[in-house]
Design a protein around this motif. Sequence first.
Motif, mmCIF file in Angstrom:
data_model
loop_
_atom_site.group_PDB
_atom_site.id
_atom_site.type_symbol
_atom_site.label_atom_id
_atom_site.label_comp_id
_atom_site.label_asym_id
_atom_site.label_seq_id
_atom_site.Cartn_x
_atom_site.Cartn_y
_atom_site.Cartn_z
ATOM 1 N N ASN A 243 -121.336 -59.718 37.637
ATOM 2 C CA ASN A 243 -122.755 -59.825 37.418
ATOM 3 C C ASN A 243 -122.994 -59.999 35.798
ATOM 4 O OD1 ASN A 243 -125.614 -60.098 38.524
ATOM 5 N ND2 ASN A 243 -125.962 -58.435 36.891
ATOM 6 N N ASN A 244 -122.406 -59.217 34.996
ATOM 7 C CA ASN A 244 -122.544 -59.499 33.748
ATOM 8 C C ASN A 244 -121.965 -60.392 33.233
ATOM 9 O OD1 ASN A 244 -123.848 -56.674 33.886
ATOM 10 N ND2 ASN A 244 -122.028 -55.746 32.494
ATOM 11 N N LEU A 245 -121.014 -60.885 33.769
ATOM 12 C CA LEU A 245 -120.229 -62.074 33.378
ATOM 13 C C LEU A 245 -121.049 -63.551 33.608
ATOM 14 C CD1 LEU A 245 -116.136 -61.456 34.027
ATOM 15 C CD2 LEU A 245 -117.498 -61.415 31.740
ATOM 16 N N LEU A 246 -121.709 -63.580 34.781
ATOM 17 C CA LEU A 246 -122.541 -64.652 35.206
ATOM 18 C C LEU A 246 -123.578 -64.804 34.440
ATOM 19 C CD1 LEU A 246 -122.190 -66.912 37.401
ATOM 20 C CD2 LEU A 246 -123.790 -65.396 38.749
ATOM 21 N N MET A 266 -102.166 -64.525 42.340
ATOM 22 C CA MET A 266 -101.163 -64.046 41.500
ATOM 23 C C MET A 266 -100.231 -63.064 41.964
ATOM 24 S SD MET A 266 -103.079 -64.343 37.812
ATOM 25 C CE MET A 266 -101.424 -63.747 36.958
ATOM 26 N N ASP A 267 -99.139 -63.346 42.585
ATOM 27 C CA ASP A 267 -98.230 -62.318 43.467
ATOM 28 C C ASP A 267 -99.317 -61.122 43.857
ATOM 29 O OD1 ASP A 267 -96.035 -61.115 43.850
ATOM 30 O OD2 ASP A 267 -95.651 -60.168 42.023
ATOM 31 N N LYS A 268 -99.021 -60.047 43.278
ATOM 32 C CA LYS A 268 -99.742 -58.807 43.578
ATOM 33 C C LYS A 268 -101.135 -58.707 43.109
ATOM 34 C CE LYS A 268 -95.486 -55.987 43.399
ATOM 35 N NZ LYS A 268 -94.935 -54.795 43.223
ATOM 36 N N ASN A 269 -101.784 -59.706 42.645
ATOM 37 C CA ASN A 269 -103.200 -59.431 41.980
ATOM 38 C C ASN A 269 -103.855 -60.990 42.402
ATOM 39 O OD1 ASN A 269 -102.936 -57.123 40.930
ATOM 40 N ND2 ASN A 269 -101.972 -57.949 38.908
ATOM 41 N N TYR A 270 -105.208 -60.921 42.231
ATOM 42 C CA TYR A 270 -105.878 -62.173 42.198
ATOM 43 C C TYR A 270 -106.443 -62.240 40.846
ATOM 44 C CZ TYR A 270 -106.226 -62.696 47.332
ATOM 45 O OH TYR A 270 -105.934 -62.713 48.490
ATOM 46 N N LEU A 271 -106.431 -63.543 40.413
ATOM 47 C CA LEU A 271 -107.292 -63.875 39.074
ATOM 48 C C LEU A 271 -108.516 -64.606 39.197
ATOM 49 C CD1 LEU A 271 -106.438 -63.843 35.916
ATOM 50 C CD2 LEU A 271 -105.891 -66.134 36.235
ATOM 51 N N LEU A 272 -109.434 -64.078 38.652
ATOM 52 C CA LEU A 272 -111.005 -64.412 38.715
ATOM 53 C C LEU A 272 -111.453 -65.121 37.561
ATOM 54 C CD1 LEU A 272 -110.311 -61.839 40.782
ATOM 55 C CD2 LEU A 272 -113.006 -62.138 40.772
ATOM 56 N N GLU A 273 -111.937 -66.276 37.323
ATOM 57 C CA GLU A 273 -112.361 -66.950 36.463
ATOM 58 C C GLU A 273 -113.866 -67.422 36.532
ATOM 59 O OE1 GLU A 273 -110.912 -70.545 33.418
ATOM 60 O OE2 GLU A 273 -110.687 -70.771 35.855
ATOM 61 N N ILE A 274 -114.577 -66.923 35.271
ATOM 62 C CA ILE A 274 -115.764 -67.868 34.965
ATOM 63 C C ILE A 274 -115.818 -68.539 34.081
ATOM 64 C CG2 ILE A 274 -118.428 -66.770 34.624
ATOM 65 C CD1 ILE A 274 -115.867 -64.364 36.321
ATOM 66 N N ARG A 275 -115.852 -69.804 34.070
ATOM 67 C CA ARG A 275 -115.741 -70.628 33.280
ATOM 68 C C ARG A 275 -117.026 -71.669 33.002
ATOM 69 N NH1 ARG A 275 -112.553 -73.188 35.735
ATOM 70 N NH2 ARG A 275 -113.546 -75.007 36.474
ATOM 71 N N ASP A 276 -117.502 -71.909 31.814
ATOM 72 C CA ASP A 276 -118.744 -72.642 31.610
ATOM 73 C C ASP A 276 -118.681 -73.639 30.770
ATOM 74 O OD1 ASP A 276 -119.614 -71.843 28.915
ATOM 75 O OD2 ASP A 276 -119.790 -69.793 29.913
ATOM 76 N N ASN A 277 -119.357 -74.679 30.352
ATOM 77 C CA ASN A 277 -119.417 -75.543 29.486
ATOM 78 C C ASN A 277 -120.507 -75.422 28.349
ATOM 79 O OD1 ASN A 277 -121.612 -76.442 31.190
ATOM 80 N ND2 ASN A 277 -120.789 -78.678 31.264
ATOM 81 N N GLY A 278 -120.948 -74.223 28.010
ATOM 82 C CA GLY A 278 -121.781 -73.875 27.374
ATOM 83 C C GLY A 278 -121.624 -74.117 25.721
ATOM 84 N N ILE A 279 -122.310 -73.223 24.902
ATOM 85 C CA ILE A 279 -122.053 -73.301 23.451
ATOM 86 C C ILE A 279 -120.737 -73.065 22.972
ATOM 87 C CG2 ILE A 279 -124.576 -73.110 22.996
ATOM 88 C CD1 ILE A 279 -124.187 -70.372 22.241
ATOM 89 N N GLY A 280 -120.060 -72.039 23.616
ATOM 90 C CA GLY A 280 -118.813 -71.792 23.358
ATOM 91 C C GLY A 280 -118.894 -70.623 22.238
ATOM 92 N N ILE A 281 -117.517 -69.893 21.758
ATOM 93 C CA ILE A 281 -117.612 -68.922 20.710
ATOM 94 C C ILE A 281 -116.694 -69.412 19.667
ATOM 95 C CG2 ILE A 281 -117.098 -66.505 20.252
ATOM 96 C CD1 ILE A 281 -117.215 -66.058 23.481
ATOM 97 N N GLU A 282 -117.104 -69.057 18.372
ATOM 98 C CA GLU A 282 -116.262 -69.533 17.194
ATOM 99 C C GLU A 282 -114.986 -68.635 17.236
ATOM 100 O OE1 GLU A 282 -118.829 -68.860 14.107
ATOM 101 O OE2 GLU A 282 -119.363 -71.025 14.047
ATOM 102 N N ALA A 283 -113.727 -69.047 16.820
ATOM 103 C CA ALA A 283 -112.662 -68.644 16.779
ATOM 104 C C ALA A 283 -112.764 -66.982 16.237
ATOM 105 C CB ALA A 283 -111.598 -69.492 16.455
ATOM 106 N N GLY A 310 -123.148 -55.551 27.640
ATOM 107 C CA GLY A 310 -122.835 -56.003 28.869
ATOM 108 C C GLY A 310 -121.096 -56.345 28.992
ATOM 109 N N LEU A 311 -120.794 -57.099 27.871
ATOM 110 C CA LEU A 311 -119.284 -57.412 27.705
ATOM 111 C C LEU A 311 -118.580 -55.967 27.456
ATOM 112 C CD1 LEU A 311 -119.307 -60.676 26.003
ATOM 113 C CD2 LEU A 311 -118.913 -60.367 28.423
ATOM 114 N N ALA A 312 -119.008 -55.091 26.618
ATOM 115 C CA ALA A 312 -118.327 -54.050 26.355
ATOM 116 C C ALA A 312 -118.258 -53.237 27.868
ATOM 117 C CB ALA A 312 -119.165 -53.234 25.376
ATOM 118 N N ILE A 313 -119.008 -53.208 28.581
ATOM 119 C CA ILE A 313 -119.077 -52.445 30.100
ATOM 120 C C ILE A 313 -117.951 -53.049 30.710
ATOM 121 C CG2 ILE A 313 -120.302 -51.891 32.010
ATOM 122 C CD1 ILE A 313 -122.899 -51.488 30.318
ATOM 123 N N VAL A 314 -117.901 -54.520 30.629
ATOM 124 C CA VAL A 314 -117.066 -55.159 31.511
ATOM 125 C C VAL A 314 -115.546 -54.818 31.220
ATOM 126 C CG1 VAL A 314 -116.149 -57.502 31.868
ATOM 127 C CG2 VAL A 314 -118.481 -57.340 31.849
#
Length: 345
Positions: A243-246, A266-283, A310-314
């Motif tokens: 929810n926080n990532l979305l 991925m072998d013993k795990n699942y990899l979950l991805e939340i991907r957008d085409n938004g403003i992005g983050i500077e390096a 939110g992201l700190a909790i994630v």
Amino acid sequence: MKLISSKKLTLSLSILVTILVMVISCISYVLPFHVIYIVLLGLISGILIHQISKYLVNRFLYSKIRILYKTIHDTQVIDKDLAEKVQTSDALHAVEMDVLEWSEERGSLIAQLKKQEKYRKEFIGNVSHELKTPIFNIQGYILTLLDGGLEDKTINRMYLERTEKSINRMITIVKDLEVISKLESGELKLMYERFNIIDLINEVLEMQEMRAKKNNIKLIFPQEKENSKFVYADKKEIFQVLNNLLVNSIKYGRNKGTTHIEVMSMDKNYLLEIRDNGIGIEADNLPRIFERFFRVDKSRSRNMGGSGLGLAIVKHIVDAHNQNINVSSTYGEGTSFTFTLEKAK
């Protein structure tokens, strides 16, 4: 400067005295049959001087080392153990190693304390700043109502609704701080269970559907009707992660943009991805993205609401599951968050 060991010190002293005794004896006696006498006298003198000097040096070192050990060690030094250490080992070398180790530990501890102090000051400053805005807003609305706005039907309800929003924001900040505090202290125990991650993602998407439409963001989950994928984790906490990532993706998405959700094996795990085409983050900001209260665009983020936690909790929740979370982003093009979950047996 490298210290001379106690053994080398006493041995050098003994050899020097032995040579001096032999030279003096040679000067005193010139007849050939006195050569054996001179050698024996030199050896006996050397042994005696070696033992006496060893005893004196060790006693001197013991008196000095005892003070040093009581200074660098937190616990009381047992005299008997320290005496044995001086007698059975190279005392100066042993103490040199202990002091170097103590110095490195202290240096590391001081650096860590300075870092924690800086983090504490930043944290207190951030909390104060985050709470100050809604408090001042509430104060302003209430004072306006008390000064006559309460009788004005055109503004009284509007100001009360704005007051409620500020109060809700304060409640959100306090609740999120409580969650992080419990995660960091280990008070929040994870309740592991086997559940279908596809169903959970659909549940989160349904919950955020209205928010996405309001921001003109299209949510895409190609595996919406796919067969079940079961994971072993705390369902309630993983719901919060998703929810926080979305929500974060929707907030920083571009108009008529998209957010993709995908689950990969991925072998013993699942990899979950939340991907957008938004403003992005500077390096430069990527390494700090999971810090408490860190905001890429501070003014815009606060206008959108949220606690800034939110992201700190994630990050804390994923770490508590002994899993990994990563972020990659290109400024102006979009951002991708990925994290792993253990497959259920």
